[in-house]
Design a protein around this motif. Structure first.
Motif, short mmCIF file in Angstrom:
data_model
loop_
_atom_site.label_atom_id
_atom_site.label_comp_id
_atom_site.label_asym_id
_atom_site.label_seq_id
_atom_site.Cartn_x
_atom_site.Cartn_y
_atom_site.Cartn_z
N TYR A 178 10.86 86.91 26.89
CA TYR A 178 11.58 85.95 26.03
C TYR A 178 13.08 86.18 25.95
CZ TYR A 178 6.87 84.92 24.42
OH TYR A 178 5.56 84.57 24.36
N LYS A 179 13.56 87.31 26.44
CA LYS A 179 14.99 87.60 26.42
C LYS A 179 15.59 87.47 25.02
CE LYS A 179 16.29 86.17 31.13
NZ LYS A 179 14.99 86.36 31.72
N ASN A 180 14.93 88.00 24.03
CA ASN A 180 15.59 87.98 22.71
C ASN A 180 15.63 89.39 22.12
OD1 ASN A 180 12.97 88.24 21.80
ND2 ASN A 180 13.44 87.14 19.93
N GLU A 181 16.38 89.51 21.06
CA GLU A 181 16.70 90.84 20.54
C GLU A 181 16.25 91.00 19.10
OE1 GLU A 181 18.08 93.40 22.09
OE2 GLU A 181 18.21 92.30 23.98
N ARG A 182 15.46 90.04 18.61
CA ARG A 182 15.09 90.11 17.19
C ARG A 182 13.58 90.07 17.04
NH1 ARG A 182 18.81 86.17 14.26
NH2 ARG A 182 17.55 84.65 15.33
N PHE A 183 13.08 90.97 16.23
CA PHE A 183 11.64 91.19 16.19
C PHE A 183 11.15 91.41 14.76
CE2 PHE A 183 13.50 92.61 20.12
CZ PHE A 183 12.71 91.98 21.07
N LEU A 184 9.85 91.15 14.58
CA LEU A 184 9.18 91.52 13.34
C LEU A 184 8.10 92.54 13.69
CD1 LEU A 184 8.71 88.00 11.70
CD2 LEU A 184 10.37 89.77 11.05
N ALA A 185 7.99 93.58 12.89
CA ALA A 185 6.95 94.59 13.11
C ALA A 185 5.67 94.07 12.46
CB ALA A 185 7.36 95.91 12.48
N TYR A 186 4.65 93.82 13.30
CA TYR A 186 3.42 93.20 12.82
C TYR A 186 2.28 94.22 12.82
CZ TYR A 186 -0.28 89.60 12.59
OH TYR A 186 -1.36 88.82 12.22
N PHE A 187 1.94 94.71 11.63
CA PHE A 187 0.81 95.61 11.51
C PHE A 187 -0.45 94.75 11.50
CE2 PHE A 187 4.35 98.16 10.19
CZ PHE A 187 4.05 99.40 10.72
#
Ligand code: SF4
Length: 324
Positions: free
Chosen positions: A91-100
């Motif tokens: 996806y070439k992106n730099e922003r993420f959510l940590a999904y437990f």
């Protein structure tokens, strides 16, 4: 209860969309694309380990959930690194959510929860937390802790409500009834984090009216988001045996699309529709085969809304007071 609809729903309607999809919400909330990194915090579930039941949910492939697994901070940080490099390629992106995500991610001591969530947020590319859990595993102290994290970052607590019908919850060996969902939602109301509810359509014995009663209750709760999918069967689950023995029938695509449109019409227009299909591993899926066709499901859903001339929320007011 008063209807409080955020101006965001006008935005998706104005764009000609038929429901408030997650990517649209992420644009509103974060200004662009955000990807979720699935993290295994080493949890199990109370209906797997014998606390409220054994064997886990009828449909869930939960053999890997062992209470003895210990996941430390470094392991979470390593999972984040690996997840980011995998998602970046795509996806070439730099922003993420940590999904437990796997198992029940609040089923453990508060210190463990705090430690894992802190570890995930150490990476500056992680913008927030998504925590998947069950309604019977969110004691007040857990909600207080989630609230503390929500003061400093985005947090979404995902609750596996599935249905409001106790007979269905019993069939799925859930180990809790609808009262647990009512209690959790009452205690979670008004806190700083988002709540997202998991719902399943096509549970054995549930009529159209019963599923719409679940939609009514979700509308009353008015969560930030919902994740909906049809009942599907994967290998090595009790459901797989039931389907093979012809004891349980799975929905056809047409039936699901109708139910889904009926369900979404009854939800408030500012509830984010995070998902309308499941995540079955293709090699393990027994059926229905169409549930792997995510793009087709979305296409058919939009076509159904178009045919009806409706959209998410179209029957919201009526739905608040009247059941079919
Ligand atoms: S569906 Fe959720 S609660 Fe049920 S066994 Fe699987 S992970 Fe646990």
């Amino acid at each position: 209860m008063t209807t409080q609809v955020s101006p965001h729903h006008v935005d998706w309607l104005n764009q000609g969309l038929r429901y408030y999809a997650l990517n649209v919400y992420f644009r509103h909330r974060f200004g662009g694309r955000v990807q979720k990194i699935s993290l295994d915090g080493g949890f199990t579930c109370p209906n797997v380990d014998g606390t409220v039941a054994i064997g886990g949910c009828t449909f869930c492939s939960n053999r890997a959930f062992s209470p003895s697994r210990r996941v430390r901070r470094q392991a979470i940080q390593r999972q984040i690194e690996e997840g980011i490099s995998r998602l970046r390629r795509r996806y070439k992106n730099e922003r993420f959510l940590a999904y437990f995500q796997p198992a029940t991610n609040t089923y453990g001591p508060l210190e463990k929860l705090r430690d894992l969530w802190d570890a995930a947020l150490e990476d500056p590319r992680v913008l927030g937390l998504v925590i998947g859990t069950r309604p019977d595993c969110v004691a007040d102290e857990v909600l207080d802790l989630v609230d503390q994290f929500a003061e400093r970052t985005y947090v979404s607590l995902e609750l596996g409500v599935q249905t409001i019908h106790d007979a269905s919850l019993e069939w799925m060996n859930r180990g809790h009834g609808h009262a647990a969902s009512l209690d959790a939602m009452r205690r979670a109301a008004g806190r700083k984090f988002d709540i997202s509810l998991h719902i399943m359509l096509g549970l054995p014995g549930e009529t159209h009216a019963m599923m719409m009663a679940t939609a009514e209750q979700v509308a009353r709760w008015h969560p930030a988001g919902v994740k909906i999918h049809n009942l599907y069967a994967v290998e090595k689950t009790p459901l797989a045996d039931e389907v093979r023995a012809g004891k349980t029938r799975l929905l056809e695509l047409d039936e699901y699309i109708h139910l889904l449109a009926d369900f979404l019409e009854r939800l408030p227009p500012d509830v984010v529709i995070e998902r309308v299909s499941g995540d079955a591993p293709p090699q393990d899926l027994i059926g229905p085969a169409w549930c792997l066709e995510k793009g087709e499901i979305i296409k058919r859903l939009n076509a159904e809304f178009e045919r009806r001339g409706t959209h998410q929320g179209a029957r919201y007011d009526a739905a608040r007071y009247q059941l079919d």
